[in-house]
Design a protein around this motif. Structure first.
Motif, mmCIF file in Angstrom:
data_model
loop_
_atom_site.group_PDB
_atom_site.id
_atom_site.type_symbol
_atom_site.label_atom_id
_atom_site.label_comp_id
_atom_site.label_asym_id
_atom_site.label_seq_id
_atom_site.Cartn_x
_atom_site.Cartn_y
_atom_site.Cartn_z
ATOM 1 N N ARG A 110 0.817 -1.216 0.000
ATOM 2 C CA ARG A 110 0.000 0.000 0.000
ATOM 3 C C ARG A 110 0.850 1.266 0.000
ATOM 4 O O ARG A 110 1.962 1.276 0.516
ATOM 5 C CB ARG A 110 -0.898 0.017 1.246
ATOM 6 N N ALA A 111 0.274 2.324 -0.559
ATOM 7 C CA ALA A 111 0.989 3.606 -0.587
ATOM 8 C C ALA A 111 0.567 4.467 0.599
ATOM 9 O O ALA A 111 -0.621 4.728 0.793
ATOM 10 C CB ALA A 111 0.692 4.334 -1.892
ATOM 11 N N ARG B 8 0.222 7.943 2.062
ATOM 12 C CA ARG B 8 0.114 9.251 1.383
ATOM 13 C C ARG B 8 0.422 10.435 2.285
ATOM 14 O O ARG B 8 0.425 11.572 1.828
ATOM 15 C CB ARG B 8 -1.301 9.422 0.823
ATOM 16 N N PHE C 149 -0.474 12.354 -10.886
ATOM 17 C CA PHE C 149 -1.477 11.344 -10.529
ATOM 18 C C PHE C 149 -2.787 11.827 -11.147
ATOM 19 O O PHE C 149 -3.392 12.794 -10.690
ATOM 20 C CB PHE C 149 -1.599 11.217 -9.003
ATOM 21 N N ILE D 14 5.606 4.241 -3.358
ATOM 22 C CA ILE D 14 6.421 4.230 -4.580
ATOM 23 C C ILE D 14 5.835 5.240 -5.559
ATOM 24 O O ILE D 14 4.621 5.443 -5.595
ATOM 25 C CB ILE D 14 6.424 2.816 -5.206
ATOM 26 N N SER E 43 6.300 6.417 -9.770
ATOM 27 C CA SER E 43 6.949 6.485 -11.085
ATOM 28 C C SER E 43 6.408 7.657 -11.895
ATOM 29 O O SER E 43 6.891 7.933 -12.983
ATOM 30 C CB SER E 43 6.740 5.169 -11.849
ATOM 31 N N PRO F 222 -7.612 7.263 -4.121
ATOM 32 C CA PRO F 222 -8.267 5.965 -4.248
ATOM 33 C C PRO F 222 -7.293 4.844 -3.838
ATOM 34 O O PRO F 222 -6.097 5.096 -3.679
ATOM 35 C CB PRO F 222 -8.585 5.869 -5.751
ATOM 36 N N SER F 223 -7.813 3.655 -3.675
ATOM 37 C CA SER F 223 -6.962 2.502 -3.369
ATOM 38 C C SER F 223 -7.280 1.429 -4.402
ATOM 39 O O SER F 223 -8.436 1.267 -4.788
ATOM 40 C CB SER F 223 -7.275 2.002 -1.957
HETATM 41 C C1 LIG Z 1 6.650 0.421 -9.954
HETATM 42 C C2 LIG Z 1 5.573 1.122 -9.176
HETATM 43 C C3 LIG Z 1 5.266 2.427 -9.486
HETATM 44 C C4 LIG Z 1 4.277 3.104 -8.766
HETATM 45 N N1 LIG Z 1 4.009 4.399 -9.077
HETATM 46 C C5 LIG Z 1 3.004 5.044 -8.449
HETATM 47 C C6 LIG Z 1 2.689 6.372 -8.811
HETATM 48 O O1 LIG Z 1 3.335 6.985 -9.653
HETATM 49 N N2 LIG Z 1 1.632 6.951 -8.182
HETATM 50 C C7 LIG Z 1 0.907 6.303 -7.224
HETATM 51 O O2 LIG Z 1 -0.040 6.880 -6.707
HETATM 52 N N3 LIG Z 1 1.235 5.054 -6.821
HETATM 53 C C8 LIG Z 1 2.249 4.412 -7.419
HETATM 54 N N4 LIG Z 1 2.584 3.145 -7.032
HETATM 55 C C9 LIG Z 1 1.912 2.567 -5.832
HETATM 56 C C10 LIG Z 1 0.789 1.635 -6.194
HETATM 57 O O3 LIG Z 1 -0.172 2.341 -6.922
HETATM 58 C C11 LIG Z 1 0.197 1.016 -4.907
HETATM 59 O O4 LIG Z 1 1.191 0.265 -4.306
HETATM 60 C C12 LIG Z 1 -1.019 0.128 -5.181
HETATM 61 O O5 LIG Z 1 -2.016 0.839 -5.868
HETATM 62 C C13 LIG Z 1 -1.662 -0.431 -3.907
HETATM 63 O O6 LIG Z 1 -1.796 0.549 -2.919
HETATM 64 P P1 LIG Z 1 -3.068 1.483 -2.680
HETATM 65 O O7 LIG Z 1 -4.030 0.712 -1.826
HETATM 66 O O8 LIG Z 1 -2.511 2.676 -1.971
HETATM 67 O O9 LIG Z 1 -3.667 1.821 -4.021
HETATM 68 C C14 LIG Z 1 3.575 2.449 -7.714
HETATM 69 C C15 LIG Z 1 3.902 1.127 -7.403
HETATM 70 C C16 LIG Z 1 4.891 0.477 -8.112
HETATM 71 C C17 LIG Z 1 5.235 -0.942 -7.732
#
Ligand SMILES: Cc1cc2nc3c(=O)[nH]c(=O)nc-3n(C[C@H](O)[C@H](O)[C@H](O)COP(=O)(O)O)c2cc1C
Length: 241
Positions: A14-15, A17, A70, A167, A169, A228-229
């Protein structure tokens, strides 16, 4: 131990924030994280990236300011007006509906920059000579693998030490290149830090609902905007089943 590892896997999937930037990561932990990020395997132990580590909050903020990428998306969006590729082949997106990636506004920031160290594999040596060849596609893939494996070891180690990670990119690589004063392309960034206890990890560190167009708001105007997730399901077959 198994449970501990699974918990750490769940955390770093998870990210985060928003972070508690009042705290400082101890040097011992920082050294372990750098160790994890620079001692992961690569094919024939070739060098495919350099690692730029920041704890200076001013510098981190400067780098974070390059991440307004984003893209806010809705199922009914007109994708032709939202993003695309122009006549020169360059990707574009609507910056008015893009927000910054606050998962890197963290206690420590790791920036991965592409490097082409001494090549050992035949394909890689060829790629360094024949830049527009299939060999380069293979070499680029290896560089991506190496950075990916390093980031995996980094975020898992961070989670095992009790940190949250994010993370990114989606940033302007040229702008980051200038900030870092490097000649090669920055490819990936990872924020690591302390969570804000009792605060939803998905709340943007800076952005409020009033800062985004009406249709993308997630609550009251003065409240932080919420990311969002995303979920996924990976197919696994064991012994073919
Ligand atoms: C290679 C890579 C690049 C990523 N780049 C971004 C990004 O640019 N922006 C972002 O919001 N999350 C980015 N993420 C995080 C993923 O979106 C996140 O780990 C995934 O959606 C699950 O977490 P969540 O519940 O926060 O969505 C990246 C993850 C990886 C592995």
């Amino acid at each position: 131990m198994n449970k501990e590892i699974k918990n750490a896997v769940d955390t770093c999937q998870r990210a985060q924030r928003n972070y508690n930037l009042e705290k400082l990561i101890p040097n011992d932990d920082l050294n372990t994280l750098i160790y994890a990020a620079t001692n992961s395997p690569s094919k024939q132990n070739e060098v495919h990236y350099s690692l730029h580590v920041f704890t200076d909050q001013e510098k981190i903020k400067e780098i974070y300011n390059t991440t307004k990428r984003f893209l806010l998306m809705r199922g009914d969006a007109d994708i032709n007006k939202t993003f695309g590729v122009d006549e020169t082949g360059e990707f574009w997106q609507d910056v008015d509906i893009s927000v910054t990636n606050s998962q890197i506004l963290s206690n420590v920031l790791f920036v991965y920059v592409r490097e082409e160290g001494s090549a050992r594999g035949g394909t890689h040596i060829s790629a360094q000579i024949h830049r527009e060849s299939d060999a380069m596609t293979i070499y680029n893939q290896q560089i991506g693998f190496s950075i990916g494996i390093s980031v995996g070891e980094l975020i898992l180690s961070a989670a095992l030490l009790g940190y949250k990670t994010g993370i990114c990119s989606a940033f302007d690589p040229e702008a980051v290149r200038n900030i870092l004063k490097v000649s090669n392309k920055p490819l990936l960034m990872v924020g690591v830090g302390y969570e804000n206890e009792n605060v939803d990890r998905r709340l943007h560190a800076e952005l409020l609902n009033k800062d985004v167009p009406n249709i993308f708001r997630t609550g009251n105007l003065e409240d932080p905007w919420k990311f969002p997730s995303f979920e996924k399901q990976i197919e696994v077959k064991i012994n073919g089943n």
